[in-house]
Design an enzyme around this catalytic site. Structure first.
Site, PDB file in Angstrom:
ATOM      1  N   ASP A  21       0.849  -1.192   0.000  1.00 60.19           N
ATOM      2  CA  ASP A  21       0.000   0.000   0.000  1.00 60.19           C
ATOM      3  C   ASP A  21       0.887   1.244   0.000  1.00 60.19           C
ATOM      4  OD1 ASP A  21      -1.951   1.883   0.373  1.00 60.19           O
ATOM      5  OD2 ASP A  21      -2.294   1.399   2.496  1.00 60.19           O
ATOM      6  N   ASN A  23      -0.216   4.546  -0.490  1.00 57.87           N
ATOM      7  CA  ASN A  23      -0.817   5.819  -0.072  1.00 57.87           C
ATOM      8  C   ASN A  23      -1.617   5.688   1.227  1.00 57.87           C
ATOM      9  OD1 ASN A  23      -2.814   4.239  -1.118  1.00 57.87           O
ATOM     10  ND2 ASN A  23      -3.819   5.873  -2.264  1.00 57.87           N
ATOM     11  N   ASP A  25      -4.125   3.811   2.455  1.00 59.93           N
ATOM     12  CA  ASP A  25      -5.576   3.663   2.597  1.00 59.93           C
ATOM     13  C   ASP A  25      -5.918   2.213   2.946  1.00 59.93           C
ATOM     14  OD1 ASP A  25      -5.033   2.391   0.233  1.00 59.93           O
ATOM     15  OD2 ASP A  25      -6.477   3.507  -0.980  1.00 59.93           O
ATOM     16  N   ASP A  29      -1.601  -1.257  -4.032  1.00 61.06           N
ATOM     17  CA  ASP A  29      -1.838  -0.497  -5.261  1.00 61.06           C
ATOM     18  C   ASP A  29      -0.647  -0.592  -6.206  1.00 61.06           C
ATOM     19  OD1 ASP A  29       0.017   1.408  -4.082  1.00 61.06           O
ATOM     20  OD2 ASP A  29      -1.660   1.935  -2.774  1.00 61.06           O
ATOM     21  N   ASP A  98      -3.523 -10.146 -16.202  1.00 60.33           N
ATOM     22  CA  ASP A  98      -4.532 -11.183 -16.084  1.00 60.33           C
ATOM     23  C   ASP A  98      -5.654 -10.839 -17.054  1.00 60.33           C
ATOM     24  OD1 ASP A  98      -6.062 -13.328 -14.885  1.00 60.33           O
ATOM     25  OD2 ASP A  98      -4.905 -12.974 -13.064  1.00 60.33           O
ATOM     26  N   ASP A 204      -7.359 -16.090 -17.705  1.00 68.67           N
ATOM     27  CA  ASP A 204      -8.194 -16.624 -16.630  1.00 68.67           C
ATOM     28  C   ASP A 204      -9.257 -17.607 -17.123  1.00 68.67           C
ATOM     29  OD1 ASP A 204      -9.139 -16.325 -13.807  1.00 68.67           O
ATOM     30  OD2 ASP A 204     -10.962 -15.670 -14.822  1.00 68.67           O
ATOM     31  N   GLU A 262      -5.206 -20.614 -17.965  1.00 69.69           N
ATOM     32  CA  GLU A 262      -5.523 -21.337 -16.731  1.00 69.69           C
ATOM     33  C   GLU A 262      -6.540 -22.417 -17.088  1.00 69.69           C
ATOM     34  OE1 GLU A 262      -7.668 -20.751 -12.403  1.00 69.69           O
ATOM     35  OE2 GLU A 262      -8.408 -19.758 -14.204  1.00 69.69           O
ATOM     36  N   HIS A 339      -3.220 -17.366  -6.140  1.00 73.70           N
ATOM     37  CA  HIS A 339      -4.169 -16.682  -5.260  1.00 73.70           C
ATOM     38  C   HIS A 339      -5.424 -17.512  -4.978  1.00 73.70           C
ATOM     39  CE1 HIS A 339      -5.357 -16.216  -9.355  1.00 73.70           C
ATOM     40  NE2 HIS A 339      -6.570 -15.863  -8.956  1.00 73.70           N
ATOM     41  N   ASP A 340      -5.546 -18.679  -5.576  1.00 72.18           N
ATOM     42  CA  ASP A 340      -6.724 -19.524  -5.360  1.00 72.18           C
ATOM     43  C   ASP A 340      -6.432 -20.719  -4.460  1.00 72.18           C
ATOM     44  OD1 ASP A 340      -8.348 -17.999  -7.063  1.00 72.18           O
ATOM     45  OD2 ASP A 340      -7.703 -19.121  -8.827  1.00 72.18           O
TER      46      ASP A 340
END
Ligand code: GLC
Ligand code: CA
Length: 567
Positions: A21, A23, A25, A29, A98, A204, A262, A339-340
């Site tokens: 991150d 900035n 929040d 990003d 992706d 994907d 994928e 990520h899965d």
């Protein structure tokens, strides 16, 4: 063999929401990624796959795209993405994006149009069907097919009194690839990103573009939600290959780009050759899932943690099959997780006393195979599964669906235990940069809860420790990209040996009369092996002492060694 540029590459996958991150929040990003490019350069990788950052309501963390040409404001702007590509290129790092083409968000302008009425010119961009009336006079889905995220793969829409198909979440309507106009729009979009500097794509959910056009009920047994998980109805179907040939001819072949489809569960090595064989001109490579769940954890809702154990013999056979069936015909991406999936060290390694040893062992086992390795962010420091004990800490739409479905029957504790083992959230926690508050990911509380072990599992401590998992990854990357063994590692053949040994993963790599032997003890218990090769050298190991006798060798917990041998 003549090599393509990507056959010498080592990839690194970034999940932007939780990588860095910039900035404050609480959300990762693009500028955060830019700030870590020098770290990635130091690690030695030379290709990044960035998960979706397009405009999206984030129902499925960006795989629900509402505008392919815009960047989600939470991640930054298009200029940030261009800056990322440019700065990465300066460091000789390629970037693949992706590409999500099976579905859009229901907030995409095409779908907003499509759902308005039956005659809209975007109606046919999606898959609309009338429902059925059951014996009690109730309106039912057009067929009994299940969705990957639980429940039916159809969603009723009041406006036109029809159902749209959605094999993932309700907010992710599937596109109708039979529609030529839609395909043309997709191709323009892909060219636009390539013209903006992208070096290719991870594509994907590509196995699912073609659906069984009969849309007939499945005969398969129903799942816990009451629908048939008959993935054949929309996976790896013949018609799909026509779409892919067209994409390749009209787009990919015009650029020197890398494309990795994928294809997930259900695709065989024969399918892989059809998708990405050197002579078929569709994709560069495909990702399989075959090796991902060989500890039986998938679907293990009713099991306790100590019932979950790696079946190493199966795991070895799967790898050997993919290595050997594809060798010389079709390049192979190598990865432990994305990520899965759960964190690999929690799945096949040891998160306690042998964290370091097992993290290095897993890295060695994978990186010495034939293919292009991908590291998933955090894997290089041995990041683990989550320690959450409240369902509200989980974010993933499929985890929440499973919780709601099974909590009544199995109780809160058991479902949470299952999610800590299998949920996709395990890989989606903030990257652990340092021991500072919020793991150095952000100065404010991140939108996704940090795993408590960041205090000792983090990049900063790994960088300082010569003997860390991170430094082991660096050495493996170095061996592949720039060492006297590069040719063997990149081009050599693969031979599994000691196939039935339930504790040790051993294989040979051979090239031009030279051979490497890789041995890895996958468990905590010491175990003996004896091979009749002559050892020339220890190339890399995860323990210090190296007075080895290959004919009679006791491997310590998770011990893993690369030998150069003479046969
Ligand atoms: C792929 C993605 C996954 C996503 C799904 C739907 O499997 O990796 O994260 O949920 O496709 O796009
Ligand atoms: Ca931010």
């Amino acid at each position: 063999m003549e090599r393509k540029w990507w056959q010498e590459a080592v990839g690194y996958q970034i999940y932007p929401k939780t990588f860095k991150d910039s900035n404050n929040d609480g959300i990762g990003d693009i500028q955060g990624i830019i700030s870590k490019l020098s770290y990635l350069k130091h690690l030695g990788v030379n290709l990044l796959w960035i998960c979706p950052f397009y405009k999206s309501p984030m129902d499925d963390n960006g795989y629900d795209v509402s505008d392919y040409f815009e960047v989600n404001k939470i991640f930054g702007s298009l200029d940030d993405v261009k800056e990322l590509i440019e700065k990465a290129h300066e460091l000789e790092i390629k970037i693949i994006l992706d590409l999500v083409m099976n579905q859009t968000s229901d907030e995409h302008s095409w779908f907003i149009e499509s759902r308005k009425n039956l005659t809209n010119d975007k109606r046919d961009y999606y898959i609309w069907k009338k429902g059925k009336i059951d014996e009690n006079g109730n309106l039912k889905e057009p067929n009994n097919w299940a969705s990957f995220f639980g429940g039916s793969c159809w969603k009723y829409d009041e406006t036109t009194n029809e159902f749209y198909m959605k094999i993932f979440s309700d907010k992710m309507p599937d596109l109708n690839w039979e529609n030529e106009k839609m395909r043309e729009e997709m191709k323009k979009m892909i060219c636009w990103w390539l013209d903006n500097g992208a070096d290719g794509f991870r594509v994907d959910a590509i196995a699912h573009l073609a659906k069984d056009q009969s849309f007939a009920d499945s005969e398969m047994e129903k799942d816990g939600f009451g629908y048939c998980p008959d993935w054949q109805k929309f996976s790896n179907r013949d018609r799909l290959y026509d779409y892919l040939t067209e994409l390749n001819q009209d787009v990919f072949s015009k650029y020197d780009c890398l494309t990795i489809g994928e294809v997930g569960g259900g695709a065989s090595t024969a399918d892989a050759l059809r998708y990405s064989g050197f002579d078929v001109n569709r994709f560069s490579m495909v990702f399989t899932f075959d090796h991902c769940w060989e500890n039986g954890a998938f679907g293990s809702l009713d099991k306790q943690d100590d019932e979950i154990k790696t079946n190493l013999v199966n795991l070895k056979r799967i790898f050997a099959r993919w290595q050997n069936d594809l060798y010389g015909k079709c390049y192979n991406p190598l990865y432990w997780l994305n990520h899965d999936h759960p964190r690999v060290i929690s799945q096949y390694g040891n998160v306690g006393r042998y964290h370091k040893e097992s993290g290095k062992m897993l890295a060695t086992t994978l990186h010495m195979m034939w293919g292009m390795p991908f590291i998933y962010n955090g894997e290089e420091i041995g990041m683990t599964n989550v320690d959450y004990d409240d369902i509200n800490d989980f974010n993933d739409v499929s985890a929440k669906n499973a919780y709601n479905q099974f909590v009544g029957e199995l109780g809160k504790e058991q479902v949470l235990r299952y999610l800590r083992r299998c949920s996709r959230d395990n890989a989606r926690t903030p990257m652990q940069w340092s021991s500072e508050k919020y793991a150095g990911f952000s100065e404010v509380e991140p939108v996704v809860k940090v795993v408590g072990n960041y205090k000792w599992i983090n990049v900063e401590s790994n960088l300082k420790d010569e003997d860390s998992i991170l430094n082991h990854y660096r050495k493996l990357i170095q061996l592949r990209r720039n060492s006297e063994y590069s040719d063997i590692i990149i081009d050599g053949s693969f031979t599994l040996i000691d196939e039935d040994n339930p504790n040790v993963f051993s294989y040979l790599r051979r090239y031009n009369g030279r051979s490497l032997l890789v041995v890895s003890n996958f468990f905590e218990k010491e175990t003996k092996i004896g091979y009749g090769y002559k050892m020339l050298k220890v190339v890399l190991s995860n323990y210090h002492h190296n007075d080895y006798n290959l004919n009679d060798l006791t491997l310590r917990p998770y011990e893993s060694i690369i030998f150069e041998i003479y046969e």
